[in-house]
Design a protein around this motif. Structure first.
Motif, mmCIF file in Angstrom:
data_model
loop_
_atom_site.group_PDB
_atom_site.id
_atom_site.type_symbol
_atom_site.label_atom_id
_atom_site.label_comp_id
_atom_site.label_asym_id
_atom_site.label_seq_id
_atom_site.Cartn_x
_atom_site.Cartn_y
_atom_site.Cartn_z
ATOM 1 N N ASP A 199 0.910 -0.989 -0.201
ATOM 2 C CA ASP A 199 0.317 -0.365 -0.022
ATOM 3 C C ASP A 199 0.691 1.374 0.273
ATOM 4 N N ILE A 200 2.583 1.210 -0.221
ATOM 5 C CA ILE A 200 3.492 2.103 0.397
ATOM 6 C C ILE A 200 3.246 2.993 -1.634
ATOM 7 N N SER A 201 2.703 4.257 -1.480
ATOM 8 C CA SER A 201 2.790 4.865 -2.756
ATOM 9 C C SER A 201 4.148 5.059 -2.752
ATOM 10 N N LEU A 202 4.871 4.948 -5.102
ATOM 11 C CA LEU A 202 6.016 5.190 -5.070
ATOM 12 C C LEU A 202 6.158 6.282 -5.976
ATOM 13 N N PRO A 203 7.078 6.691 -6.411
ATOM 14 C CA PRO A 203 7.080 8.171 -7.274
ATOM 15 C C PRO A 203 7.685 7.289 -8.572
ATOM 16 N N ARG A 253 15.951 2.111 1.484
ATOM 17 C CA ARG A 253 16.668 1.641 2.906
ATOM 18 C C ARG A 253 18.209 0.728 2.823
ATOM 19 N N GLY A 254 18.099 0.829 4.643
ATOM 20 C CA GLY A 254 18.237 0.059 4.899
ATOM 21 C C GLY A 254 17.346 -1.385 6.118
ATOM 22 N N TYR A 255 17.701 -1.103 7.228
ATOM 23 C CA TYR A 255 17.462 -1.512 9.050
ATOM 24 C C TYR A 255 17.895 -1.140 9.753
ATOM 25 N N SER A 256 17.853 0.267 9.607
ATOM 26 C CA SER A 256 18.504 1.035 11.175
ATOM 27 C C SER A 256 17.040 1.475 11.488
ATOM 28 N N THR A 257 16.974 1.019 12.676
ATOM 29 C CA THR A 257 15.532 1.222 13.230
ATOM 30 C C THR A 257 14.586 3.104 12.819
ATOM 31 N N PRO A 258 15.819 4.706 12.283
ATOM 32 C CA PRO A 258 14.764 4.981 11.849
ATOM 33 C C PRO A 258 14.597 4.602 10.355
ATOM 34 N N ASP A 259 15.056 4.163 10.177
ATOM 35 C CA ASP A 259 14.923 3.245 8.225
ATOM 36 C C ASP A 259 14.103 2.317 8.324
ATOM 37 N N ILE A 260 13.783 1.486 9.295
ATOM 38 C CA ILE A 260 11.934 0.687 9.264
ATOM 39 C C ILE A 260 10.928 1.789 9.713
ATOM 40 N N LEU A 261 11.233 2.405 10.341
ATOM 41 C CA LEU A 261 10.068 3.395 11.217
ATOM 42 C C LEU A 261 8.815 4.487 9.948
ATOM 43 N N ASN A 266 6.759 5.387 4.361
ATOM 44 C CA ASN A 266 7.540 6.467 3.524
ATOM 45 C C ASN A 266 8.210 5.926 2.635
ATOM 46 N N ALA A 267 8.062 5.601 1.872
ATOM 47 C CA ALA A 267 9.816 5.488 0.740
ATOM 48 C C ALA A 267 10.010 6.040 0.109
ATOM 49 N N THR A 268 10.095 7.233 0.138
ATOM 50 C CA THR A 268 10.872 8.768 -0.467
ATOM 51 C C THR A 268 12.271 8.538 -0.742
ATOM 52 N N ASP A 269 12.623 7.136 -0.690
ATOM 53 C CA ASP A 269 13.963 7.202 -0.468
ATOM 54 C C ASP A 269 14.681 5.688 -1.493
ATOM 55 N N ALA A 270 13.574 5.700 -1.565
ATOM 56 C CA ALA A 270 12.936 3.843 -3.000
ATOM 57 C C ALA A 270 14.203 4.511 -3.941
ATOM 58 N N PRO A 271 15.324 3.197 -4.543
ATOM 59 C CA PRO A 271 15.298 3.813 -5.438
ATOM 60 C C PRO A 271 14.556 3.998 -6.983
ATOM 61 N N ASP A 272 15.120 3.909 -8.195
ATOM 62 C CA ASP A 272 14.338 4.870 -9.549
ATOM 63 C C ASP A 272 13.842 2.818 -10.174
ATOM 64 N N LEU A 273 15.606 2.684 -9.953
ATOM 65 C CA LEU A 273 15.208 1.359 -11.029
ATOM 66 C C LEU A 273 16.282 0.427 -9.895
#
Length: 541
Positions: A59-63, A96-104, A110-117
């Motif tokens: 359900d997470i939207s991505l740009p 992202r990775g698996y730090s708690t802030p990444d996971i939170l 929030n997946a604004t840091d998702a890679p484009d490809l």
């Protein structure tokens, strides 16, 4: 209690024999593994804490992908259409990775840091071509093996770039050679740690590298972050194991390691180890290997307090013999019993030391006999094999506790550092105080635990686990605590990281640690190997 996904060999559970797990972000590990929280852990959230369920990743939207069509077309031409993906599931899986802030952030949608490809090259030459294309089109590149970074190492700067490509090395997954005379093996960087161990064990050897991220991490990540496994006392850190390394850069190939030791200038292998993708992408390493152990004994010891336990560990590190595993939990961690996640809350007082021996029967008995005499002389009380076996067979279960803790409204995170023995007590006190004050000041007094798990003749690492109720903004809550801890570490003159690496989270403190002239030299290396700055921009340097 043993991990039910481990296999048995000769009637003994071997916890290192595990399937390679495909992580299902934002949760850790094998989705089939369900971890129930003990009451003492659930109580950390407070009596009226609401649940904090994660958003369904679907359900997470991505740009929309920002990579220019001509860059994508070139990548497809180079790798094939099946190896270039902008599918929602692939982009989320590489976010992202698996730090708690990444996971939170991902749990909140929030997946604004998702890679484009996401691209999956199949060879070193493929990776060179990917770097060439991305340089031409000014697309940032992030190397990805297991994706278990806990320091923001998979979150590049986007400013000035026409998108981000995650370069997943999973198809570079071979054991290339084994030199049984020299006892070395050459492994491709995309080989997962559990699979590397399986391939080596089939030939009678072990790498001996078992970080807590073992289920998910891989060879390239071990090298890029200077990983340290839980058996470092016996087998060494990963950077100690590396004899040779191959790096693909936007300028071409760097291949290092023609002999075990050399006086031919600075050892440039050490420049690539720990470079975190900032200079290029590691594609293969040659490492030292060891005969697979035939005998293993893990046992527990109890000391009156942390100071007495640390003194005992220092004696072994300086005077020997060294066990394969050597770790000390402080009074709080011992009381909570994180050494055995299945028995959390069973408090027996004092500080627990776990001592493990692996090797041939004669070697194990020789070292164990001497260690028993030393620890007894220094005030330790032998607890038998039950605590050691509980830790050994359950050592990869602890990360599974974080997801249900976050679900229950508990903020939980870890950090680590390293210093000299003479400064260890002051460092532990300073970091504990910094974390306690920073979180108590937000109305969430924490539980702060610490252990030593990596020891050297001159010093040791400290690994802190922190848990407290979440505030309405747990990412900001932890950022304040982490900043306070970083300041305490640097004020005490310790290193900002022992084995988690630099990433983005430790970058400023690392720059302070090495000073402006050394930083300028590192940036000069990056400009030489990566003139366009596309390689993991914003990480490390």
């Amino acid at each position: 209690m043993c991990n039910d996904r481990s296999r048995e060999a000769g009637g003994v559970v071997d916890e290192t024999v595990l399937p390679a797990v495909t992580m299902q972000r934002p949760r850790w590990g094998d989705p089939a593994t369900v971890t129930e929280l003990p009451d003492v852990a659930r109580a950390l959230a407070g009596p009226d804490a609401p649940s904090h369920p994660a958003v369904d990743p679907a359900d997470i939207s991505l740009p929309e992908s920002a990579v220019p069509p001509e860059a994508r077309d070139a990548l497809v031409d180079a790798l094939g259409d099946a190896q270039v993906s902008d599918r929602h599931t692939d982009r989320i899986a590489h976010t992202r990775g698996y730090s708690t802030p990444d996971i939170l952030a991902l749990r909140a949608g929030n997946a604004t840091d998702a890679p484009d490809l996401v691209v999956t090259p199949g060879s070193h030459d493929d990776i060179l071509r990917v770097l060439e294309i991305c340089t031409e089109h000014r697309v940032a590149v992030v190397p990805f093996t297991g994706g278990t970074s806990v320091v923001g190492g998979l979150t590049p700067d986007r400013a000035g770039f026409a998108g981000v490509v995650s370069v997943d090395t999973r198809r570079l997954d071979k054991l290339l050679t084994v030199d049984e005379i020299s006892r070395t093996a050459t492994l491709q960087a995309g080989l997962r740690g559990v699979r590397a161990e399986e391939l080596l064990r089939a030939k009678g050897y072990t790498l001996g590298h078992f970080p807590q991220s073992y289920e998910g991490a891989g060879i390239g990540g071990y090298a890029a972050t200077r990983s340290a496994g839980q058996s470092s006392a016996g087998y060494g850190r990963f950077d100690d194991m590396v004899e040779g390394i191959v790096l693909a850069t936007p300028r071409g190939t760097v291949e290092l390691g023609t002999a075990p030791k050399s006086a031919a200038g600075p050892d440039l292998r050490q420049l690539v180890l720990g470079s975190e993708g900032a200079f290029g992408i590691i594609t293969a390493v040659t490492v030292r290997i060891h005969p697979a152990p035939t005998d293993r004994v893990f046992e527990g010891w109890r000391f009156d307090d942390f100071a007495a336990g640390a003194a005992a560990l220092r004696t072994l590190a300086q005077d020997g013999p060294m066990p394969t595993v050597l770790r000390l939990s402080d009074e709080t961690e011992t009381a909570i019993n994180l050494a055995d996640p299945s028995e959390i809350g069973a408090d027996a007082g004092g500080c627990m030391v776990i001592v493990g021996f692996e090797g041939g029967a004669d070697d194990v008995e020789r070292r164990r006999t001497t260690v028993i005499a030393t620890l007894t002389r220094l005030g330790g009380t032998q607890q038998g094999t039950a605590p050691g076996e509980a830790w050994r067979t359950g050592r990869f279960r602890a990360p599974y506790l974080r997801d249900p803790l976050l679900d229950a409204g508990v903020l939980v995170e870890t950090l680590e550092t390293v210093t000299y023995w003479s400064a260890l007590a002051d460092l532990k006190a300073a970091v504990t105080t910094a974390l306690t004050d920073a979180l108590t000041g937000q109305g969430t007094p924490p539980l702060v635990m610490c252990h030593i798990s990596h020891v050297y003749a001159a010093g040791a690492s400290l690994y802190f686990t922190v848990a407290c109720p979440q505030t309405a903004d747990p990412i900001r809550q932890w950022a304040a605590a982490k900043s306070a801890a970083n300041t305490a570490i640097r004020t005490q003159g310790a290193s900002i990281t022992h084995h988690h690496a630099v990433g983005r989270d430790h970058r400023d403190a690392y720059h302070e640690e090495i000073g402006p002239l050394a930083l300028e030299a590192l940036r000069a290396v990056k400009r030489t190997l990566d003139p366009a700055g596309i390689c993991n921009p914003g990480v490390l340097v």
